[in-house]
Design a protein around this motif. Structure first.
Motif, PDB file in Angstrom:
ATOM      1  N   MET A   1     -22.068 -33.194 -24.726  1.00  0.00           N
ATOM      2  CA  MET A   1     -20.662 -33.241 -24.386  1.00  0.00           C
ATOM      3  C   MET A   1     -20.450 -32.593 -23.016  1.00  0.00           C
ATOM      4  N   ALA A   2     -19.727 -33.256 -22.153  1.00  0.00           N
ATOM      5  CA  ALA A   2     -19.489 -32.775 -20.789  1.00  0.00           C
ATOM      6  C   ALA A   2     -18.471 -31.645 -20.777  1.00  0.00           C
ATOM      7  N   ILE A   3     -18.696 -30.698 -19.892  1.00  0.00           N
ATOM      8  CA  ILE A   3     -17.746 -29.602 -19.715  1.00  0.00           C
ATOM      9  C   ILE A   3     -16.603 -30.106 -18.851  1.00  0.00           C
ATOM     10  N   SER A   4     -15.374 -29.821 -19.272  1.00  0.00           N
ATOM     11  CA  SER A   4     -14.224 -30.314 -18.511  1.00  0.00           C
ATOM     12  C   SER A   4     -13.813 -29.305 -17.438  1.00  0.00           C
ATOM     13  N   ALA A   5     -12.974 -29.763 -16.556  1.00  0.00           N
ATOM     14  CA  ALA A   5     -12.476 -28.929 -15.463  1.00  0.00           C
ATOM     15  C   ALA A   5     -11.536 -27.854 -15.998  1.00  0.00           C
ATOM     16  N   THR A   6     -11.486 -26.739 -15.305  1.00  0.00           N
ATOM     17  CA  THR A   6     -10.547 -25.666 -15.610  1.00  0.00           C
ATOM     18  C   THR A   6      -9.355 -25.830 -14.682  1.00  0.00           C
ATOM     19  N   VAL A   7      -8.159 -25.865 -15.249  1.00  0.00           N
ATOM     20  CA  VAL A   7      -6.961 -26.034 -14.435  1.00  0.00           C
ATOM     21  C   VAL A   7      -6.339 -24.672 -14.147  1.00  0.00           C
ATOM     22  N   HIS A   8      -6.141 -24.408 -12.864  1.00  0.00           N
ATOM     23  CA  HIS A   8      -5.477 -23.184 -12.411  1.00  0.00           C
ATOM     24  C   HIS A   8      -4.111 -23.573 -11.864  1.00  0.00           C
ATOM     25  N   THR A   9      -3.110 -22.748 -12.141  1.00  0.00           N
ATOM     26  CA  THR A   9      -1.794 -22.979 -11.544  1.00  0.00           C
ATOM     27  C   THR A   9      -1.536 -21.873 -10.519  1.00  0.00           C
ATOM     28  N   PHE A  10      -0.912 -22.276  -9.427  1.00  0.00           N
ATOM     29  CA  PHE A  10      -0.583 -21.343  -8.350  1.00  0.00           C
ATOM     30  C   PHE A  10       0.887 -21.512  -7.982  1.00  0.00           C
ATOM     31  N   ALA A  11       1.650 -20.436  -8.081  1.00  0.00           N
ATOM     32  CA  ALA A  11       3.009 -20.394  -7.551  1.00  0.00           C
ATOM     33  C   ALA A  11       2.865 -19.807  -6.148  1.00  0.00           C
ATOM     34  N   VAL A  12       3.070 -20.649  -5.136  1.00  0.00           N
ATOM     35  CA  VAL A  12       2.764 -20.271  -3.753  1.00  0.00           C
ATOM     36  C   VAL A  12       4.039 -20.049  -2.953  1.00  0.00           C
TER      37      VAL A  12
END
Length: 180
Positions: A1-12
């Motif tokens: 099973m492939a590892i999925s991307a980690t989503v980061h949120t940025f309030a800039v």
């Protein structure tokens, strides 16, 4: 099973005094499993330091072979700025410079080594393509401060970058060199 991307949120909060750009925006940035946090930080900084209408992260992220890490598109969808991150292959920069007419590279690596990799290679308008780099300690400290949910205040004045990332205050000079 492939590892999925980690989503980061940025309030800039961006205050680029050098370019007269003042914006507040939210970003969702996917980090591919093979992408280092240092690369992610550099990609975020490239986006913010080149911020203008039409700027987007590439769809394929780090694994995209036919797109840059960041790009600017006009209202018709045509790429007007090709923004690479890291130490991209000379052929990618050459193709991007010809396609968009405006190209730029941001690196988190040793700029002397990155530039040495382009020596003798054919790059369209290499003399007009800037390579921007940051102090390595700055990138390492910023990478250590990244969380899943982030607040970032970015100020640029007279070539100095001030970053407040989740309460960690950092400063670096933005170094610019030409690819040629």
């Amino acid at each position: 099973m492939a590892i999925s991307a980690t989503v980061h949120t940025f309030a800039v909060q961006l205050a680029d005094v050098d370019r007269g750009v003042y914006e507040d925006f939210e970003l969702r940035v996917a980090q591919h499993p093979s992408e280092t946090t240092e690369y992610l930080v550099t990609r975020l900084l490239a986006y913010c330091l080149q911020y203008e209408e039409g700027i987007v992260f590439s769809e394929g992220g780090i694994s995209a072979t036919d797109e840059p890490a960041v790009q600017v598109r006009d209202m018709t969808g045509r790429v007007t700025k090709w923004i690479e991150v890291g130490a991209p292959d000379a052929d990618r920069i050459h193709r991007g410079s010809k396609l968009a007419g405006d190209a730029v590279v941001y690196t988190h690596r040793d700029p002397a080594k990155v530039l040495a990799g382009y020596a003798g290679k054919k790059i369209h308008r290499a003399e007009s393509i800037p390579l921007f780099s940051f102090d390595r300690t700055f990138i390492d400290d910023a990478a250590a401060a990244v969380q899943r949910r982030n607040t970032a205040s970015i100020s640029v004045t007279e070539g100095e970058l001030y970053l407040d990332l989740n309460g960690t205050n950092l400063r670096t000079e933005i170094t610019e060199q030409s690819l040629a």
